[in-house]
Scaffold this active site. Structure first.
Site, mmCIF file in Angstrom:
data_model
loop_
_atom_site.group_PDB
_atom_site.id
_atom_site.type_symbol
_atom_site.label_atom_id
_atom_site.label_comp_id
_atom_site.label_asym_id
_atom_site.label_seq_id
_atom_site.Cartn_x
_atom_site.Cartn_y
_atom_site.Cartn_z
ATOM 1 N N ASP A 1 39.246 -58.118 -83.591
ATOM 2 C CA ASP A 1 38.850 -56.350 -84.457
ATOM 3 C C ASP A 1 40.956 -57.067 -84.780
ATOM 4 O O ASP A 1 41.871 -57.171 -84.311
ATOM 5 C CB ASP A 1 39.430 -55.665 -83.837
ATOM 6 C CG ASP A 1 39.243 -54.629 -84.619
ATOM 7 O OD1 ASP A 1 38.499 -54.352 -85.489
ATOM 8 O OD2 ASP A 1 39.880 -53.559 -84.187
ATOM 9 N N SER B 1 46.165 -53.632 -79.631
ATOM 10 C CA SER B 1 45.046 -53.414 -78.484
ATOM 11 C C SER B 1 45.483 -53.342 -77.227
ATOM 12 O O SER B 1 46.769 -52.814 -77.199
ATOM 13 C CB SER B 1 43.304 -54.327 -78.142
ATOM 14 O OG SER B 1 42.595 -53.733 -77.609
ATOM 15 N N HIS C 1 43.991 -49.437 -80.171
ATOM 16 C CA HIS C 1 42.236 -49.215 -78.931
ATOM 17 C C HIS C 1 42.403 -48.484 -77.979
ATOM 18 O O HIS C 1 43.070 -48.829 -76.793
ATOM 19 C CB HIS C 1 42.131 -50.974 -79.002
ATOM 20 C CG HIS C 1 41.017 -51.815 -80.170
ATOM 21 N ND1 HIS C 1 40.899 -52.675 -80.112
ATOM 22 C CD2 HIS C 1 40.751 -51.158 -81.236
ATOM 23 C CE1 HIS C 1 40.473 -52.518 -81.034
ATOM 24 N NE2 HIS C 1 40.730 -52.042 -82.113
#
Length: 338
Positions: free
Chosen positions: A270, A150, A177
């Site tokens: 995540d 991310s 992300h």
């Protein structure tokens, strides 16, 4: 500027309207983070970013309202200029929805303000000696490499994938992300940084050794039983679509002990559950060490729950994987790993 002014975590050092003003003030103000627009009178935000990073390295967040066909150009050049991330400028900040958007932007700025840019130089460091660790032969025989990141991910991906040889024997699938509009630009930028070909995944595309497939914006990506990637529009997982958990979980289900998972820098959790599933099925899992992670949230959470076989600085991940695949001795932080 209301986004900054309304957030107690942030203090506005200065608001300027031109890149030239920013370049003049940065050496004196030494801000912790810079929010940079693209469209400015005179010098544009991309050139300003390049000059700031060359002379006064500072975490820079590009905020752009450039959509459509220009989004690819913006994201490619923003990353090339040295920006840490690119976020989409909101069209309106009124009502409850606007408050959520504003909070998200403020959070991104706050997180980036905590990033010492010098950490990027650590990626050029020599391999560490792994004090207190021991080496042992480790042979893994994966059939796929799945990766996710991310915040701070683009640079980390470029380092890990850039250290893999052009004839790397595995297909690579990854989740980053990033705003949907900027994913094509991210993939093109990454393709220019590494020897392996990088493409945005399409539904049904076959997994091919030495090819990197990037999950497209706002769609989950999984691997199928016939050696293909599958895209899904199901609900976000932990607020993310594409989700690292979804990708990793599918790798665990389809490839079992032949799966190799790598979780890099990022905020949140995540990928933690999915990485744990890869390890539980006998696969091998690697997370980025806090010494190089821009944000240690995702890899740190994986370490805490035992989802990681080993934690390594980003510049050691690819060499470690290559040595392990060749059956050579590697450092281990977990005598039970492998």
């Amino acid at each position: 500027m209301r986004v900054v002014a309304d957030d107690p975590r942030l203090e506005l050092a200065e608001a300027v309207e031109t890149a030239e003003e920013a370049l003049r003030l940065v050496p004196r103000l030494r801000p912790d983070v810079i929010s940079m627009d693209i469209c400015l009178p005179g010098m544009d935000g991309l050139e300003a970013t390049r000059q700031i990073m060359a002379h006064f390295p500072t975490p820079i967040v590009i905020v752009s309202d450039t959509l459509g066909g220009q989004a690819t150009h913006v994201s490619m050049n923003a990353l090339r200029s040295g920006a840490l991330t690119v976020i989409e400028k909101p069209q309106g900040l009124t009502g409850s929805a606007g408050a959520v958007v504003a909070q998200g932007i403020a959070t991104q700025l706050y997180i980036m303000s905590q990033v010492p840019v010098i950490r990027r130089r650590l990626m050029q460091a020599e391999p560490s000696r792994h004090k207190g660790m021991w080496s042992r032969p480790l042979a893994i025989h994966p059939r796929i490499l799945a990766m996710a990141a991310s915040t701070g991910g683009p640079t980390a991906f470029a380092r890990v994938l850039g250290d893999l040889p052009p004839d790397f024997a595995l297909p690579v699938v990854l989740v980053q992300h990033m705003g949907q509009s900027f994913m094509e630009g991210f993939a093109r930028w990454l393709d220019q940084q590494v020897a392996l070909p990088v493409r945005i995944a399409q539904h049904g595309m076959p997994l091919e050794r030495g090819q990197v497939l990037v999950a497209p914006g706002n769609r989950h990506m999984t691997v199928g039983t016939r050696g293909e990637v599958l895209l899904h529009d199901s609900a976000p997982v932990q607020g993310q679509r594409p989700s690292a958990d979804v990708l990793f979980s599918s790798v665990a289900k389809v490839f079992g002990a032949d799966g190799l998972g790598v979780l890099l820098t990022g905020m949140g959790e995540d990928g933690v559950e999915g990485l744990g599933r890869i390890r539980a099925r006998g696969g091998y899992t690697v997370v980025e060490d806090r010494s190089t992670a821009v944000i240690h949230g995702m890899p740190g959470a994986a370490e805490r729950v035992g989802a990681a076989c080993i934690s390594l600085p980003v510049h050691e991940i690819a060499p470690h994987i290559l040595r392990a695949m060749a059956g050579g001795p590697v450092p281990s932080q977990d005598p039970l790993a492998g």
